[in-house]
Design a protein around this motif. Structure first.
Motif, PDB file in Angstrom:
ATOM      1  N   ASN A   1      51.571  40.695  37.531  1.00 43.25           N
ATOM      2  CA  ASN A   1      51.006  40.125  38.764  1.00 43.25           C
ATOM      3  C   ASN A   1      52.083  40.031  39.857  1.00 43.25           C
ATOM      4  OD1 ASN A   1      49.683  36.874  39.703  1.00 43.25           O
ATOM      5  ND2 ASN A   1      49.282  38.857  40.593  1.00 43.25           N
TER       6      ASN A   1
ATOM      7  N   ASN B   1      53.234  40.039  43.899  1.00 43.29           N
ATOM      8  CA  ASN B   1      52.680  39.856  45.239  1.00 43.29           C
ATOM      9  C   ASN B   1      53.807  39.723  46.247  1.00 43.29           C
ATOM     10  OD1 ASN B   1      53.056  36.853  46.024  1.00 43.29           O
ATOM     11  ND2 ASN B   1      52.200  36.721  43.961  1.00 43.29           N
TER      12      ASN B   1
ATOM     13  N   THR C   1      48.557  41.332  46.908  1.00 48.59           N
ATOM     14  CA  THR C   1      48.605  40.764  45.563  1.00 48.59           C
ATOM     15  C   THR C   1      47.913  41.727  44.605  1.00 48.59           C
ATOM     16  OG1 THR C   1      48.526  38.506  46.427  1.00 48.59           O
ATOM     17  CG2 THR C   1      47.952  38.820  44.115  1.00 48.59           C
ATOM     18  N   SER C   2      48.587  42.071  43.526  1.00 42.56           N
ATOM     19  CA  SER C   2      48.025  42.961  42.510  1.00 42.56           C
ATOM     20  C   SER C   2      48.008  42.243  41.171  1.00 42.56           C
ATOM     21  CB  SER C   2      48.830  44.251  42.394  1.00 42.56           C
ATOM     22  OG  SER C   2      48.746  45.003  43.588  1.00 42.56           O
ATOM     23  N   THR C   3      46.910  42.392  40.442  1.00 43.68           N
ATOM     24  CA  THR C   3      46.784  41.815  39.108  1.00 43.68           C
ATOM     25  C   THR C   3      46.322  42.909  38.159  1.00 43.68           C
ATOM     26  OG1 THR C   3      46.133  39.698  40.094  1.00 43.68           O
ATOM     27  CG2 THR C   3      45.739  39.991  37.738  1.00 43.68           C
ATOM     28  N   TYR C   4      47.137  43.224  37.153  1.00 44.48           N
ATOM     29  CA  TYR C   4      46.835  44.283  36.190  1.00 44.48           C
ATOM     30  C   TYR C   4      46.809  43.690  34.786  1.00 44.48           C
ATOM     31  CZ  TYR C   4      47.314  47.992  39.658  1.00 44.48           C
ATOM     32  OH  TYR C   4      47.114  48.817  40.738  1.00 44.48           O
TER      33      TYR C   4
ATOM     34  N   HIS D   1      42.124  45.768  36.738  1.00 44.57           N
ATOM     35  CA  HIS D   1      43.080  45.561  37.821  1.00 44.57           C
ATOM     36  C   HIS D   1      42.353  45.132  39.082  1.00 44.57           C
ATOM     37  CE1 HIS D   1      42.636  49.873  39.456  1.00 44.57           C
ATOM     38  NE2 HIS D   1      42.452  49.099  40.509  1.00 44.57           N
ATOM     39  N   GLU D   2      43.071  44.376  39.898  1.00 40.44           N
ATOM     40  CA  GLU D   2      42.557  43.973  41.202  1.00 40.44           C
ATOM     41  C   GLU D   2      43.706  44.019  42.200  1.00 40.44           C
ATOM     42  OE1 GLU D   2      39.502  40.745  42.295  1.00 40.44           O
ATOM     43  OE2 GLU D   2      41.443  39.765  42.642  1.00 40.44           O
ATOM     44  N   ASP D   3      43.512  44.784  43.267  1.00 46.24           N
ATOM     45  CA  ASP D   3      44.465  44.835  44.380  1.00 46.24           C
ATOM     46  C   ASP D   3      43.825  44.117  45.560  1.00 46.24           C
ATOM     47  OD1 ASP D   3      46.505  46.378  43.102  1.00 46.24           O
ATOM     48  OD2 ASP D   3      45.238  48.148  43.344  1.00 46.24           O
TER      49      ASP D   3
END
Length: 707
Positions: A477, A479, A499-502, A513-515
């Motif tokens: 994560n 950011n 912010t990226s969550t993988y 994943h969420e960008d």
């Protein structure tokens, strides 16, 4: 580098033998001679000059109390901006004065006290170097008087309310002032604008001419008596009369170490949770509000991250009676802190739940200037539990244990913060893959904020007294955010944040994943506007109903991709009429579409009445068998504050997803400091057809008796 940043800012405090009248009138002779803290520094909108709004603070003490007098001058004519006389008001929406006290000068833990310009009280426990838990409540007095050019606040804090070390004559302290007419926030000891004025890394020093008196026989008993009536209408059952008595006790083992005891506690007066529409695949988090669990609770409840809590006190006694409990917590000295708790819940024969014991031991050691190492052990144990093989009742675990260690980094100037932790669980029949490793490192500058975090959670990791919604994952994560500062115009700051969550499985195969790209604009009026773009990817780890309404489920391992755009706006807090909105439009599971719109409208007839309407609308457009689904969540709230001791709150929540409408009304009379009379009325209705599900009315009396 290791020295306290604002050690040169000092305020001398001398004792008084005269009686101090806490009336908001600076006519006691002690105030003619007490030292004055003045020349506050601006924190917002910019931190490059002295404050435009003038504030002066004086302090003194006697054998029982710490006294403070704050004179808050007005830079612009007109009435002060306040929401109401409600305790623990929103800092950003009120003209206010707050004092932050760090008795051990460890720049990590402390106390906060203050009021808004109308006299509403605000108090909390400070933790993690600058956060404040407003659910904490204790005994102290205050009074505010208004004048054409200023408002004056006088405070008396019993020394028995505070926790401090015998013989220590230097405390950390800072004073904060918020003035909405000028949109200026200021502090006595300067604080960089990227940090809250509560940041204990930037406190000055309160120098006692003699060490504060040690409080003897510091024992408080807090009994309660409760009577009420409840009735279930669907399914119909006879009305049930409820009557209970219980007792809390606070015993100061030393001036910095406190023993809390409780027998048959009841928390019916605690404000209800704000409902949300749940379209998530995982359990939602709601904060702890029950008073017994709060003092020094940060050492246990805030161990880890928001999505990794090896201990979460709401797992204890929520819907299950607590028989008794105790907690020994506080400072052993400047470097060592402890929290030992034991609670026992009652047996519930109708569901086969045995008596259960919950034990927690936490020990914290300060290292370097502001960092610490925290070790915690959690044990949940079922008592005399021998379930039958053919029983139709649910099965419960015989025990669950966690041992955890974390290192919390905080640099002297608070620019660098971080965490590294390792946790192992012990459960019957679960061996291997039962550990958790996580950490992060963050830099917070005036223009740049950069953070990187990771989590590795074993498939068999088990925290039955914690909150860990996902297991068997690897999470990354990162950011980054950057802020521009225009020299003029209506915009104060603006800038992007990514912010990226993988998520990966243990074989490092990506599952989610969420960008998230946000551009935030903050206006000089303190209004904010942001635009949002989101890219989502999900490979389901289990079958999932995308409406969470009991319809068909999407298949395990199915892949879903979508994009979303949106915007958020929050109006300036100075207006009597305030509003905000949030809008999202984009894809959803199964190549569907999702529209989410939420907003709030508020109007205050200050300082007596504050009316707020919250609403959220979700529209899901999916293929069959789900089809089109709409969810409304509407929650009007009315706060009527006749005085700063008499409050009436009504909260109505219409939840279309749960097919339930909840009404909660609460009258609170604080007839003495920390002593209350509560009248609570609760209704739950079916939405269609509109009919009463259950109803309850309770009267509760509490009294804080200091021996």
């Amino acid at each position: 580098m290791a020295q306290k940043k604002n050690s040169s800012y000092t305020l001398d405090i001398y004792p008084t033998t005269e009686m101090v009248h806490v009336d908001g009138i600076a006519n006691d002779s002690v105030w003619k001679y007490a030292k004055v803290a003045r020349d506050f520094y601006m924190v917002l909108p910019m931190d490059t000059s002295h404050a435009r709004v003038k504030t002066e603070v004086q302090m003194t003490f006697d054998k029982n109390n710490l006294y403070l007098l704050a004179t808050c001058y007005k830079a612009l004519p007109g009435r002060d901006m306040v929401e109401s006389l409600r305790r623990d008001f929103d800092f950003q929406k009120n003209d206010n004065f707050i004092v932050f006290i760090d008795p051990f000068d460890d720049q990590t833990n402390g106390f906060a006290f203050g009021t808004n310009a109308a006299g509403a009280q605000w108090d909390g426990l400070m933790y993690q170097g600058g956060s404040v838990d407003l659910n904490w409540d204790n005994k102290w007095r205050s009074e505010v008087k208004q004048h054409a050019d200023r408002w004056v606040l006088e405070i008396a804090i019993p020394l028995k309310t505070l926790r401090y070390k015998k013989g220590v004559s230097k405390w950390g302290i800072n004073f904060s002032r918020n003035d909405l007419k000028t949109t200026e926030k200021s502090s006595w000891a300067p604080v960089p604008r990227q940090f809250p004025t509560a940041a204990l890394a930037y406190t000055g020093s309160l120098i006692w001419s003699i060490p504060p008196p040690v409080q003897k026989n510091n024992v408080s008993l807090i009994p309660f008596v409760l009577a009420g009536n409840s009735k279930k209408f669907i399914p119909a059952s006879p009305a049930e009369f409820k009557h209970e008595i219980g007792l809390d006790a606070k015993v100061a083992v030393t001036s910095s170490l406190n023993l809390d005891l409780t027998v048959n506690p009841d928390f019916s007066q605690v404000e209800v949770d704000k409902q949300v529409t749940n379209l998530d695949r995982y359990e939602l988090f709601f904060p702890e509000r029950r008073p017994f669990f709060l003092e020094n609770g940060d050492q246990t409840n805030n161990f880890g991250y928001s999505d990794i809590r090896p201990f979460f006190s709401r797992r204890i006694g929520l819907g299950i009676p607590i028989e008794f409990g105790g907690r020994l917590s506080g400072k052993l000295n400047r470097n060592w802190r402890m929290n030992v708790m034991d609670m026992q819940t009652a047996k519930q024969d109708e569901i086969g739940l045995p008596q259960q014991n919950f034990a927690v031991v936490a020990l914290q050691r300060e290292v370097f200037s502001r960092s610490n190492i925290n070790v915690m052990f959690i044990n949940k144990q079922s008592i005399s539990y021998h379930p039958g093989k053919d029983s139709l009742l649910p099965l419960y675990s015989k025990y669950n244990r966690n041992i955890a260690v974390e290192y919390n980094l905080a640099s002297p100037n608070n620019a660098w913060t971080g965490k590294q932790m390792l946790i192992k669980s012990f459960s019957p029949g679960k061996k291997g893959k039962d550990m958790l490793l996580a950490g992060n490192l963050q830099y917070a500058g005036k223009r740049w904020t950069i953070n990187g975090s990771y989590e590795l959670i074993g498939q068999n990791y088990n925290a039955e007294v914690g909150y860990v919604p996902r297991r068997g994952d690897i999470k990354l994560n990162p950011n980054i955010a950057y802020y521009f500062f225009p020299k003029g115009g209506s915009i104060l700051t603006h800038g992007p944040q990514l912010t990226s969550t993988y998520f990966f499985n243990t074989k490092f195969h990506q599952t989610d994943h969420e960008d998230l790209l946000t551009y935030l604009i903050t206006f000089r009026t303190k209004a904010t506007l942001s635009s949002v773009m989101i890219d989502d990817y999900v490979q389901l780890l289990f079958p999932f109903d995308p409406t969470n309404s009991g319809k068909d489920s999407l298949q395990l391992a199915s892949i879903h991709k979508w994009k979303t755009i949106g915007a958020d706006f929050v109006s300036k807090p100075q207006s009597l009429f305030t509003y905000g909105y949030s809008f999202r439009y984009g894809g959803y599971y199964a190549d569907g579409k999702k529209i989410t719109a939420s907003g709030n409208l508020g109007y205050r007839f200050q300082p007596v009445l504050n009316i707020t309407l919250y609403a959220t609308y979700n529209q899901l457009m999916l293929p069959e068998p789900w089809g089109h689904t709409n969810f409304w969540l509407v929650g009007p709230k009315i706060d009527l504050t006749m005085t700063n001791k008499l409050f009436f709150t009504t909260y109505v929540q219409y939840n279309e997803q749960l097919k339930n409408t909840n009404v909660n009304a609460r009258l609170q009379w604080r007839y003495k400091p920390a002593s209350d009379l509560f009248l609570v009325y609760t209704d739950n209705y079916l939405n269609v057809p509109f009919a009463v599900r259950n109803r309850e009315i309770l009267l509760k009396f509490t009294y804080w008796w200091t021996l």
